[in-house]
Enzyme design. Structure first.
Site, PDB file in Angstrom:
ATOM      1  N   ASP A 123       0.894  -1.338   0.000  1.00 16.55           N
ATOM      2  CA  ASP A 123      -0.060  -0.124   0.167  1.00 16.55           C
ATOM      3  C   ASP A 123       0.797   1.167   0.094  1.00 16.55           C
ATOM      4  OD1 ASP A 123       1.120  -0.398   2.373  1.00 16.55           O
ATOM      5  OD2 ASP A 123      -0.819  -0.122   3.450  1.00 16.55           O
ATOM      6  N   HIS A 131      24.878   3.030 -17.147  1.00 16.74           N
ATOM      7  CA  HIS A 131      23.742   3.407 -16.363  1.00 16.74           C
ATOM      8  C   HIS A 131      24.190   2.649 -14.945  1.00 16.74           C
ATOM      9  CE1 HIS A 131      21.168   4.800 -19.864  1.00 16.74           C
ATOM     10  NE2 HIS A 131      21.950   5.800 -19.429  1.00 16.74           N
ATOM     11  N   ASP A 162      27.454  10.982 -11.941  1.00 13.66           N
ATOM     12  CA  ASP A 162      26.254  11.745 -12.897  1.00 13.66           C
ATOM     13  C   ASP A 162      25.120  11.921 -12.127  1.00 13.66           C
ATOM     14  OD1 ASP A 162      24.515  12.305 -14.794  1.00 13.66           O
ATOM     15  OD2 ASP A 162      24.921  10.696 -16.378  1.00 13.66           O
ATOM     16  N   ASP A 179      21.623  17.947 -15.268  1.00 12.85           N
ATOM     17  CA  ASP A 179      22.145  16.672 -15.681  1.00 12.85           C
ATOM     18  C   ASP A 179      23.859  16.734 -15.690  1.00 12.85           C
ATOM     19  OD1 ASP A 179      22.767  14.195 -16.512  1.00 12.85           O
ATOM     20  OD2 ASP A 179      21.906  14.393 -18.373  1.00 12.85           O
ATOM     21  N   HIS A 182      28.286   6.233 -26.551  1.00 13.20           N
ATOM     22  CA  HIS A 182      27.073   6.974 -26.676  1.00 13.20           C
ATOM     23  C   HIS A 182      27.199   8.232 -27.415  1.00 13.20           C
ATOM     24  CE1 HIS A 182      28.435   9.718 -23.456  1.00 13.20           C
ATOM     25  NE2 HIS A 182      28.945   8.807 -22.836  1.00 13.20           N
ATOM     26  N   HIS A 191      21.966  15.615 -25.339  1.00 19.26           N
ATOM     27  CA  HIS A 191      20.605  15.515 -25.649  1.00 19.26           C
ATOM     28  C   HIS A 191      19.790  16.632 -25.225  1.00 19.26           C
ATOM     29  CE1 HIS A 191      20.438  14.712 -21.101  1.00 19.26           C
ATOM     30  NE2 HIS A 191      21.562  13.822 -21.489  1.00 19.26           N
ATOM     31  N   HIS A 249      16.056  13.663 -20.603  1.00 16.42           N
ATOM     32  CA  HIS A 249      16.129  13.648 -21.827  1.00 16.42           C
ATOM     33  C   HIS A 249      14.918  14.206 -22.503  1.00 16.42           C
ATOM     34  CE1 HIS A 249      18.714   9.579 -21.013  1.00 16.42           C
ATOM     35  NE2 HIS A 249      19.424  10.845 -20.777  1.00 16.42           N
ATOM     36  N   GLU A 300      28.458  15.948 -23.164  1.00 15.28           N
ATOM     37  CA  GLU A 300      28.798  14.974 -22.364  1.00 15.28           C
ATOM     38  C   GLU A 300      29.597  13.812 -22.919  1.00 15.28           C
ATOM     39  OE1 GLU A 300      25.628  12.219 -20.633  1.00 15.28           O
ATOM     40  OE2 GLU A 300      24.270  13.400 -22.049  1.00 15.28           O
ATOM     41  N   TYR A 319      35.715   5.175 -21.978  1.00 10.53           N
ATOM     42  CA  TYR A 319      35.390   4.082 -20.937  1.00 10.53           C
ATOM     43  C   TYR A 319      36.220   2.729 -21.551  1.00 10.53           C
ATOM     44  CZ  TYR A 319      31.391   7.115 -20.742  1.00 10.53           C
ATOM     45  OH  TYR A 319      30.444   8.272 -20.422  1.00 10.53           O
ATOM     46  N   ARG A 376      33.600  10.546 -17.937  1.00  5.56           N
ATOM     47  CA  ARG A 376      32.576  11.412 -18.596  1.00  5.56           C
ATOM     48  C   ARG A 376      32.610  12.712 -17.814  1.00  5.56           C
ATOM     49  NH1 ARG A 376      28.447   8.464 -18.613  1.00  5.56           N
ATOM     50  NH2 ARG A 376      27.308   8.710 -16.736  1.00  5.56           N
ATOM     51  N   GLU A 406      30.364  16.102 -18.080  1.00  7.37           N
ATOM     52  CA  GLU A 406      28.818  16.607 -18.630  1.00  7.37           C
ATOM     53  C   GLU A 406      28.304  17.753 -18.172  1.00  7.37           C
ATOM     54  OE1 GLU A 406      25.533  14.038 -17.443  1.00  7.37           O
ATOM     55  OE2 GLU A 406      24.475  14.660 -19.280  1.00  7.37           O
TER      56      GLU A 406
HETATM   57  N1  GLY Z   1      22.212  11.105 -16.702  1.00 14.94           N
HETATM   58  C1  GLY Z   1      21.626  10.499 -17.985  1.00 14.94           C
HETATM   59  C2  GLY Z   1      22.429  11.208 -19.009  1.00 14.94           C
HETATM   60  O1  GLY Z   1      23.549  11.853 -18.940  1.00 14.94           O
HETATM   61  O2  GLY Z   1      21.993  11.114 -20.234  1.00 14.94           O
HETATM   62 MN    MN Z   2      22.917  13.553 -19.986  1.00 13.97          MN
HETATM   63 MN    MN Z   3      24.082  12.526 -17.161  1.00 10.95          MN
END
Ligand code: GLY
Ligand code: MN
Ligand code: MN
Length: 436
Positions: A35, A239, A256, A267, A346, A350, A357, A380, A384, A402, A404
């Site tokens: 619940d 992720h 991140d 982000d 990647h 975005h 996103h 970003e 890796y 990374r 970003e």
């Molecule tokens: N944190 C998700 C991305 O960087 O796209």
């Molecule tokens: Mn991002």
């Molecule tokens: Mn990110």
């Protein structure tokens, strides 16, 4: 949010609709276990047009309706329920505080909505987002169809509201940019706090706690997405969100994480050494990623197309990998063979806004769209080098980096909204040396 601004947004939608009706439900509540519900977060499209924060609400826009064009269905006041769950705006509040021309109890929607669909040609709707709501809308439409013998016409055109709304949401207005700057400011404090707190022997979740502390302290109801706090080998998992491993001397930590402020996201990613000092290999790869990021940010300006920052970042990353003898060949050849993809899998950015996103098309008629003032994108790039990477000397293994930032397009270039978080080798090491 100024109620006049929301009214303007709704009018803009109605002008573009050219007739018909628009139906925009907020997000459903979801059960977490037995619940217990997941914390409620409004649907972004719904919130963009209403700023109505409660669950169980549906906005309806009816251009030209004499008794009012903006209708809001919401929960009625209920003294007993409010003792447990807190105050509700109710029907009067929907009108007075949220500017609805007309408001109805959500429990009456099955009685009221079919009437609004009678003799209405076109229904604009964010179709396919919530299956339960799709089914209800179809039931209302069928109810109207059943009346066809009485001369009442049912809608025969269903238009995806995404086209209008998401194009609007792509261009951030000043009041939205203010919120995004706040989200970035709060997130910047969090990243800096994490850098200062980090020590070998801590668990990733302890660093996550430092982030969440600053988010909450800054007025963020929730992170914009699950924070990634990834030490050592975990930095190569894009992720990674378990955040339960121990941090070791000599490893990197990739974070991140971004706060959400009034449904606007930050982000931000930074990567730094657990012990406060980059090793030779970490330094070398970090400099490559940073050079790629700076070169890509430089491409974020009006008139350039969406993919230019990515194309630039890929070239700089490949040149760096060539210089470090991690790749061999020519830049063009390696792009052609996609030989960089094991290390950079990647894209470079975005759209960013209410959703991390965010909405908005990246191509217009099959070509990359041009960047324009008011858009916000992330930049970003990363590298890796996972353990066991084929043909790569093991001294590079388990280095995931990374960097970003969140970048607003201005009339003559860009503004990096997340610039307060250090990102040069020197600035990171200096901040970490300060300690807590
Ligand atoms: N944190 C998700 C991305 O960087 O796209
Ligand atoms: Mn991002
Ligand atoms: Mn990110």
């Amino acid at each position: 949010m100024d109620i006049k601004i929301l009214e303007k947004r709704r009018h803009e939608v109605m002008e573009q609709m050219a007739g018909g009706i628009a139906i925009i439900p907020t997000a459903p509540t979801r059960m977490r276990n037995r619940d217990v519900e997941f914390p409620f977060r409004p649907d972004s499209d719904f919130y963009y047009l209403t700023h109505f924060p409660e669950p169980q609400a549906v906005a309806v826009l009816v251009p030209g309706r004499a008794q009012g064009e903006y209708l809001l269905f919401c929960r009625d006041r209920n003294v007993e329920k409010e003792i447990w769950e807190g105050q509700r705006a109710g029907i009067a509040g929907a009108r007075e505080r949220y500017g609805a021309d007309d408001a109805f109890p959500i429990d009456d929607i099955d009685d009221v909505l079919p009437g609004l669909l009678e003799n209405c040609e076109k229904v604009h709707y964010t179709m396919g987002r919530y299956q339960e709501f799709d089914a209800r809308l179809m039931a209302w439409v069928n109810e109207v169809r059943d009346k066809s013998r009485t001369g009442i016409k049912a809608p025969n055109e269903f238009v995806d509201l995404h086209h209008i709304l998401h194009e609007m949401r792509l261009y951030k207005r000043p009041e939205e940019i203010r919120l995004m700057k706040r989200a970035c400011k709060v997130s910047a404090r969090a990243h800096k706090r994490a850098m200062r707190a980090c020590r070998a022997g801590m668990a990733e979740y302890e660093i996550e706690a430092e982030l969440i502390y600053e988010f909450k302290k800054g007025g963020s109801a929730a992170p914009a997405y699950p924070p990634i706090v990834a030490g050592g080998a975990n930095s190569c998992i894009l992720h990674y969100t378990r955040n339960d491993a121990q941090l070791h001397d000599g490893e990197l930590l990739l974070i991140d994480a971004g706060a959400e402020i009034d449904c606007y996201a930050a982000d931000i990613t930074r990567t730094f050494p657990v012990n406060g000092k980059f090793s030779g290999e970490q330094k070398a790869l970090y400099e490559v990623v940073l050079a790629a990021q700076l070169a890509a940010i430089d491409q974020v300006r009006p008139g350039n197309h969406w993919n230019q920052p990515h194309e630039t970042a890929v070239r700089v990353l490949i040149q760096g990998l060539l210089d470090l003898d991690i790749l061999y060949g020519t830049i063009d050849g390696l792009i052609e063979q996609e030989a960089y993809k094991p290390f950079y899998m990647h894209r470079t950015g975005h759209w960013l806004g209410m959703d991390v996103h965010d909405v908005g098309d990246y191509k217009v008629e099959d070509v990359w769209r041009l960047l324009e003032a008011g858009m916000v994108t992330t930049v970003e790039p990363g590298l890796y080098i996972a353990e066991g990477s084929n043909g790569v000397d093991r001294r590079w293994w388990n280095i995931g980096i990374r960097i970003e930032d969140d970048v607003l397009l201005t009339r003559d270039g860009n503004e990096v909204l997340s610039r307060e978080v250090p990102k040069t080798l020197h600035d990171i090491e200096a901040l970490m040396a300060e300690g807590k």
